[in-house]
Write a protein that holds these residues in place. Structure first.
Motif, PDB file in Angstrom:
ATOM      1  N   UNK A  31       0.829  -1.201   0.000  1.00 59.60           N
ATOM      2  CA  UNK A  31       0.000   0.000   0.000  1.00 59.60           C
ATOM      3  C   UNK A  31       0.866   1.256   0.000  1.00 59.60           C
ATOM      4  N   UNK A  32       1.858   1.285   0.906  1.00 59.14           N
ATOM      5  CA  UNK A  32       2.692   2.482   1.061  1.00 59.14           C
ATOM      6  C   UNK A  32       3.685   2.645  -0.082  1.00 59.14           C
ATOM      7  N   UNK A  33       4.174   1.524  -0.617  1.00 59.58           N
ATOM      8  CA  UNK A  33       5.083   1.577  -1.750  1.00 59.58           C
ATOM      9  C   UNK A  33       6.531   1.860  -1.405  1.00 59.58           C
ATOM     10  N   UNK A  34       6.853   2.055  -0.146  1.00 61.00           N
ATOM     11  CA  UNK A  34       8.222   2.342   0.250  1.00 61.00           C
ATOM     12  C   UNK A  34       8.978   1.081   0.621  1.00 61.00           C
ATOM     13  N   UNK A  35      10.321   1.155   0.540  1.00 61.63           N
ATOM     14  CA  UNK A  35      11.151   0.034   0.955  1.00 61.63           C
ATOM     15  C   UNK A  35      11.327   0.066   2.464  1.00 61.63           C
ATOM     16  N   UNK A  36      11.183  -1.104   3.123  1.00 63.26           N
ATOM     17  CA  UNK A  36      11.284  -1.135   4.590  1.00 63.26           C
ATOM     18  C   UNK A  36      12.716  -1.049   5.082  1.00 63.26           C
ATOM     19  N   UNK A  37      13.283   0.149   5.061  1.00 68.61           N
ATOM     20  CA  UNK A  37      14.604   0.401   5.610  1.00 68.61           C
ATOM     21  C   UNK A  37      14.599   1.782   6.247  1.00 68.61           C
ATOM     22  N   UNK A  38      15.609   2.065   7.049  1.00 67.10           N
ATOM     23  CA  UNK A  38      15.560   3.242   7.914  1.00 67.10           C
ATOM     24  C   UNK A  38      15.434   4.551   7.132  1.00 67.10           C
ATOM     25  N   UNK A  39      16.197   4.718   6.064  1.00 67.65           N
ATOM     26  CA  UNK A  39      16.141   5.967   5.313  1.00 67.65           C
ATOM     27  C   UNK A  39      14.795   6.143   4.618  1.00 67.65           C
ATOM     28  N   UNK A  40      14.236   5.060   4.096  1.00 63.55           N
ATOM     29  CA  UNK A  40      12.920   5.141   3.462  1.00 63.55           C
ATOM     30  C   UNK A  40      11.855   5.514   4.481  1.00 63.55           C
ATOM     31  N   UNK A  41      11.992   4.981   5.698  1.00 65.00           N
ATOM     32  CA  UNK A  41      11.032   5.301   6.751  1.00 65.00           C
ATOM     33  C   UNK A  41      11.056   6.799   7.053  1.00 65.00           C
ATOM     34  N   UNK A  42      12.255   7.368   7.139  1.00 66.64           N
ATOM     35  CA  UNK A  42      12.363   8.803   7.406  1.00 66.64           C
ATOM     36  C   UNK A  42      11.832   9.622   6.232  1.00 66.64           C
ATOM     37  N   UNK A  99      13.073  -9.173   1.893  1.00 64.58           N
ATOM     38  CA  UNK A  99      12.639  -9.736   0.617  1.00 64.58           C
ATOM     39  C   UNK A  99      13.158 -11.164   0.454  1.00 64.58           C
ATOM     40  N   UNK A 100      14.378 -11.428   0.938  1.00 65.28           N
ATOM     41  CA  UNK A 100      14.933 -12.783   0.892  1.00 65.28           C
ATOM     42  C   UNK A 100      14.085 -13.726   1.744  1.00 65.28           C
ATOM     43  N   UNK A 101      13.661 -13.256   2.896  1.00 62.19           N
ATOM     44  CA  UNK A 101      12.797 -14.073   3.759  1.00 62.19           C
ATOM     45  C   UNK A 101      11.494 -14.392   3.040  1.00 62.19           C
ATOM     46  N   UNK A 102      10.963 -13.434   2.295  1.00 65.15           N
ATOM     47  CA  UNK A 102       9.698 -13.635   1.586  1.00 65.15           C
ATOM     48  C   UNK A 102       9.796 -14.739   0.535  1.00 65.15           C
ATOM     49  N   UNK A 103      11.026 -14.967   0.005  1.00 67.99           N
ATOM     50  CA  UNK A 103      11.208 -15.978  -1.037  1.00 67.99           C
ATOM     51  C   UNK A 103      11.334 -17.398  -0.478  1.00 67.99           C
ATOM     52  N   UNK A 104      11.448 -17.551   0.822  1.00 62.02           N
ATOM     53  CA  UNK A 104      11.576 -18.872   1.435  1.00 62.02           C
ATOM     54  C   UNK A 104      10.248 -19.618   1.414  1.00 62.02           C
TER      55      UNK A 104
END
Length: 273
Positions: free
Chosen positions: A34-45, A221-226
């Motif tokens: 929904x948000x479209x952002x990457x889940x990392x610290x800089x993207x969060x800011x 994303x790697x976890x999602x591929x498991x």
């Protein structure tokens, strides 16, 4: 320290800032579709910047993170937690110093974007770090070493949660309640992400390709591929939210001992040790 200076407030404001950042990261991870952002610290800011009064909030987070940097330096250089000067203690304090460096960079990113129009790229900090390391002499070997450091840090973080060693620094009335369970969950999840990021980093050094270095988003994303990846992804993302809550718990209940010149002098190993 000067009489009347509340170093504990400085440190605890840092825990609040780090907690908010990880809650934002977890929100991006859980609602990335929904948000479209990457889940990392800089993207969060950067996502927070787009909200009403976003620059104010990001500026406050940046200032808080500077407090966290000061606390990490106190833990590593002045040994505020009393780890000592043995081999294991030096390893722990080195990791804490590395944490200070990482959060100094994130604080600079936040403050630059809060007070200036630019201030740096939103790209993965891990890839940028890998590129810089590999430009140094023996850079590929250094990158592998940093990756191993991430892996060791992840194992230590997860073990800190599983063994509940974090409780020795907290004034919690109920040591067996829901709060403790959330803290354990958060530390284990953060440890898992650290380990995966470290594997990516070491692989980047092995391949001499900084683009192979992975960020927190790449680890998720790697976890999602498991197999059963969607369930594992949600579990780890929720764990990062729990890690954010853990930081807020630290902000409220952490025992903080401010540094002094005597602490710094006594904590530095001498030639006779």
């Amino acid at each position: 320290m000067a009489k009347g200076f509340r170093f504990d407030l400085l440190a605890k404001s840092g825990y609040v800032a780090r907690g908010v950042v990880f809650l934002l990261v977890a929100g991006l991870a859980l609602f990335s579709g929904v948000a479209g952002g990457r889940p990392e610290t800089k993207s969060a800011l950067s996502t927070l910047l787009a909200q009403p009064f976003g620059r104010v909030w990001v500026g406050l987070i940046g200032i808080g993170l500077l407090g966290f940097v000061a606390w990490r330096l106190s833990q590593s250089l002045a040994d505020s937690d009393g780890h000592g000067t043995g081999t294991k203690a030096i390893a722990i304090r080195t990791v804490l110093f590395g944490s200070a460096v990482v959060y100094l960079g994130l604080a600079g990113y936040a403050l630059a974007h809060a007070f200036f129009s630019g201030g740096g790229s939103q790209g993965s900090g891990e890839k940028g770090l890998a590129q810089w390391i590999m430009s140094q002499p023996f850079g590929a070997y250094l990158a592998v070493a940093v990756g191993l450091g991430f892996i060791i840090g992840g194992v230590v973080t997860a073990a800190k949660g599983i063994t509940r060693k974090f409780e020795r620094y907290l004034r919690l009335a109920d040591a067996s309640g829901v709060v403790t369970t959330v803290c354990v969950y958060g530390l284990v999840a953060r440890g898992v992400v650290f380990v995966i990021t470290g594997i990516f980093f070491a692989y980047a050094g092995f391949r001499v390709d900084p683009q192979q270095a992975g960020s927190m988003a790449d680890a998720l994303e790697w976890v999602r591929q498991l197999p059963f990846g969607s369930i594992l992804y949600i579990a780890v993302a929720a764990g990062l939210a729990a890690f954010g809550v853990y930081n807020l718990v630290e902000a409220r209940y952490r025992v903080v001992r401010g540094p002094s010149l005597a602490d710094i002098k006594d904590s530095i190993p001498t030639a006779g040790h």
